[in-house]
Design an enzyme around this catalytic site. Structure first.
Site, short mmCIF file in Angstrom:
data_model
loop_
_atom_site.label_atom_id
_atom_site.label_comp_id
_atom_site.label_asym_id
_atom_site.label_seq_id
_atom_site.Cartn_x
_atom_site.Cartn_y
_atom_site.Cartn_z
N GLY A 66 0.77 -1.24 0.00
CA GLY A 66 0.00 0.00 0.00
C GLY A 66 0.80 1.28 0.00
CG HIS A 67 4.55 3.64 1.67
ND1 HIS A 67 5.79 4.08 1.30
CD2 HIS A 67 4.00 4.65 2.40
CE1 HIS A 67 6.01 5.28 1.80
NE2 HIS A 67 4.94 5.66 2.47
CG PHE A 68 4.54 5.78 -2.58
CD1 PHE A 68 3.40 6.53 -2.38
CD2 PHE A 68 5.72 6.20 -1.99
CE1 PHE A 68 3.43 7.68 -1.60
CE2 PHE A 68 5.76 7.34 -1.22
CZ PHE A 68 4.61 8.08 -1.01
#
Length: 165
Positions: A66-68
Site C-alpha cells: 500500500g505504500h506507493f
C-alpha cells in the site's frame, strides 16, 4: 581455524569489544516479530559506544502493498523504527547484567530527523547508531541509515529501559 564462542563471532578492536549477532540472538533480545522486526543482523556492536546492523529490504514486505504500489518505497517511519531497534540492541548490551528478563526498551524521542533518499526493495540498509549519553536508563543516540554508502535517514533518538510486568 578460528573457533568462535556460542554468542557469535567476536573480534577485538582498539580498546573495545565488537560482537556480531545473528537473527536468533536478535530474537532473544528484542520483543519485535514479523512484520515489525526490522533488524536482520548485527555486523558490529561495541558496548557503550556503537552498533552497525543490517536490514535487507525485500519486495515481500507487507507495507509495500500500500505504500506507493506503483513505485514502492519503505515508509520513513519504518526506517526510523529500524534505527530505534538497533539502538535498543545497543542499549540492552550496554546495560549488561543489570537488565531484568522482563525489561524492554521504549522509543521515547526523536529530534532532527532528515530523509535524504528513498529506501526501495532490493536495498541493503545499514543502520549505524552511536551512543551519545546514558544516564538513569535513558539513552540518547545519533542514528544514520544508509544504502550503498549514501545517507537515507539521520536522526537523534532517545530510548528508555524499563521493567514491564
Amino acid at each position: 581455524m578460528a573457533r568462535f564462542p556460542p554468542g557469535g563471532r567476536r573480534r577485538w578492536r582498539q580498546g573495545g569489544h565488537l560482537s556480531v549477532l545473528d537473527i536468533h540472538q536478535i530474537l532473544k533480545r528484542l520483543p519485535h516479530r514479523y512484520p515489525l522486526l526490522l533488524v536482520d543482523r548485527v555486523l558490529e556492536l561495541e558496548i557503550n559506544h556503537r552498533i552497525k546492523a543490517l536490514k535487507n529490504v525485500s519486495i515481500n514486505e507487507p507495507f509495500f502493498v500500500g505504500h506507493f504500489p506503483h513505485r514502492p518505497v519503505m515508509p520513513g517511519v519504518l526506517t526510523l523504527e529500524a534505527l530505534a531497534q538497533a539502538a535498543a540492541l545497543l542499549a540492552f548490551e550496554s546495560a549488561g547484567a543489570s537488565v531484568a528478563p522482563d525489561a524492554i526498551v521504549y522509543f521515547v524521542g526523536i529530534d532532527g530527523a532528515r530523509f535524504k533518499r528513498p529506501v526501495e526493495p532490493g536495498d541493503q540498509m545499514i543502520l549505524d547508531v552511536t551512543l551519545d549519553r546514558m544516564k538513569s536508563n535513558i539513552f540518547k543516540f545519533h542514528a544514520r541509515a544508509s544504502v550503498d554508502g549514501e545517507t537515507a535517514v539521520e536522526a537523534a533518538l532517545m530510548c528508555t529501559l524499563r521493567k514491564v510486568g
